[in-house]
Design a protein around this motif. Sequence first.
Motif: not given
Lengths: 465, 465
Positions: A175, A179, A181, A206-207, A453
């Motif tokens: 992210l 982070d 994930i 984009t996220l 995000f």
Amino acid sequence: MIYNKITSGILSSIKLIVGDDAVITSHTDLEKYSHDETEDLHYYPEVVVKPKTPQEIAALMRLCNENLIPVTPRGAGTGLSGGALAVMGGLLISMERFNKVLGIDEQNLQATVEPGVVTEEFMNQVAAKGLLYPVDPASKGSCFIGGNVSHGSGGPRVVKYGTIREYILNLEVVLPSGDIIWTGANTLKYASGYNLTQLMIGAEGTLGIITKIVVKLIPGPTHDALLLASFSTNENACSAVSAIFRAGIVPSALEFMERRGVEWVKEHDGIAFDLKDEIEAFLLIEVDGTNQDVIFADCEKINEVLEEFDCKDVLFADTSAQKEELWRMRRTMAVSVKSNSIYKEEDTVVPRASLPQLIKGIKEIGNKYGFESICYGHAGDGNVHTNIIKGLMSDDDWNNKLKDGIREIFELTVSLGGTISGEHGIGMVQKDYMSIKFAEVHFEIWRGIKKVFDKNGILNPGKIF
Amino acid sequence: MIYNKITSGILSSIKLIVGDDAVITSHTDLEKYSHDETEDLHYYPEVVVKPKTPQEIAALMRLCNENLIPVTPRGAGTGLSGGALAVMGGLLISMERFNKVLGIDEQNLQATVEPGVVTEEFMNQVAAKGLLYPVDPASKGSCFIGGNVSHGSGGPRVVKYGTIREYILNLEVVLPSGDIIWTGANTLKYASGYNLTQLMIGAEGTLGIITKIVVKLIPGPTHDALLLASFSTNENACSAVSAIFRAGIVPSALEFMERRGVEWVKEHDGIAFDLKDEIEAFLLIEVDGTNQDVIFADCEKINEVLEEFDCKDVLFADTSAQKEELWRMRRTMAVSVKSNSIYKEEDTVVPRASLPQLIKGIKEIGNKYGFESICYGHAGDGNVHTNIIKGLMSDDDWNNKLKDGIREIFELTVSLGGTISGEHGIGMVQKDYMSIKFAEVHFEIWRGIKKVFDKNGILNPGKIF
């Protein structure tokens, strides 16, 4: 949003994270990363990095977030909407070193793969075990699977096997916060909160930046048949498409090609093919399965349907060499068009029964604005790539007036129940047309999700909306 | 979040919006809306409304938003995770009057349907036109399709035909703000910004209230075969599951049933079935297609695989009455268990090859905590419904100690690569176990997304996270 430039201090930090050999700064070497397959666009990033681990990307994200440096993730650069272009400069993260198939789990029919693996290489490794990953864009020989996921890419076989959304089970994502994930679980069913895997698919980087992909595999078909049907009008070809499904057949591919596209492929690729004067359009129809008799019976039924639509000729591919040749004709069409003329490609998609009106309308718009168009693509999905040819159009018309013509094409598409892109994504090129389809409330929601995000808006800015 | 109560003034406004006859306030009449099929839970809403149009729902949303009244949307109330319970009181919106199939488009193989249509009724209407909508939860005879979408519901045929995500093309949704939007387009492919259709699927009515659903249909199979295979151990039955896929077969259903479940169905439903002493588990295996010979050949192959796993007996359903009887056995298992004992149902899901470890582990946890369990469900998807039977367990152990046992079941599930729910959703019942699988960063993202749609948190509060 005001971004900062990469200073020498930040560059030193970048080098500390990924190592000197993974950093590109010279203008000459940056050229390769300044464009994708979208028209004739060039945007130079300030710096390109080629990280090897999610942890390196996480450190880069934190650094860029602190310093408000734009970050653009990039796969193989085969995109057709400018999604991988560093339009705001900054750092471009090339995923080319994430190039390993980490495992094919034959017990569960799943694979874990890094995003920088070439789609066809992955398909071949999977096929060697008798399994199928059916999502094969025309660029499969060069595109990366990570780019496919990020753009919600399709290909000819979606029509039978379903979209890429059905095959992506879980994603490891870095992210913008740094982070790392996993978005979901390696399970075939998942009803555990908002589905972040599905949200990442088609989010065009984009996220978050995808670093691992868990893919569902299925047993592959053992037999197939390929037909090329010729029609004297686009309308007859397009009308036959939905009739085939209504006859109870789900082909594994149902592709439409206009005559002019085939002509250019003949010229460009030297494919030997007898193109009769009366023919305006073709359907390339594949049927696959595990039983030759069933496939032949399906072909018979298809033949009957084709006759209803005044099909002039059906070529049945007898050998695998013939099949390859016919597929090559379809797959190289984009490249052939490109080599013949400056062009723009719009990824129009409508409910499949509206294809005849779409194609007819596109030709009328072309007449109005003075451009030729070549349409081809995944007719079974109602998804046709509309190639607009510059030809004799003046530079001024091409750069200015044409925008209105493209707008009319998308207005038509939306009026027929379609949308702005079926499988290429929006990127920066289709962005201006999004308001034809979507109201302000959609944009507000998208911007809101983006902010959840990526609060500073550093990741792939200038795309989608 | 502090919510307000529905005052007499607000009640008058509600009646103005939907009409007096669409409002329920008496305790007796509210009872029906105070529970679903989840355990023995009761939560009374203050008021129930039965609106007829999206515009009425939009007006209700605006009213409740202004006054901070919780709003809980409800389908047929067949859910197994408490998603439709008004845990904070307030207004419950029953979708029962949205009960029309608005159109079946045979040209495009699509249908538009309201969310309050019973799933099986929809399937039957579609089947009458030779088409298939394959998402059939066990409760198909009573559940609403809107609830299926909101929970990402599955059923036996997901294993061949894909999840509900593949069949939902577009949704009309009323947002908490009162805006009414279409989430996407009626197209088979869609790469036009963050996919709000996919985000709504499985969001359990916490982001918006679905008012129309556009569904993809496919040509239906014309033939099928059904086998019931018996095994002397759970492990053999479960191990056979992934071997069937590895043999190149994709069954249209592959269901696991434990002996005890079959015993209870026999008792409860009076199904005549000779249950031999040595048998511990069953697989119900369906194969479908368009050609009887291919189906028989697949059955032969399946038989060969089953022999490798010491299958004791294979019953081949000869007549459609026999098929119905076998399916009834599987479909009524939940009801039979419920009629025999107080129970809790956990919707465990793992990669399918891990099923043997999952079932073995669940039994061990049961021994440790002193509960019996009955497992059955969609083994082909690795998705097994674990029914925990109260039996002789003390009320104190049932209400308190058991939580730790369930926690251990989900810890095991997650350690095997699984998640907290495959197709029932999280609702309020599985909420406490989400932190086993997900880190704080997931919760932050989910809360962020929730806030984008519902800044005051009025919609279906207390669910998922």
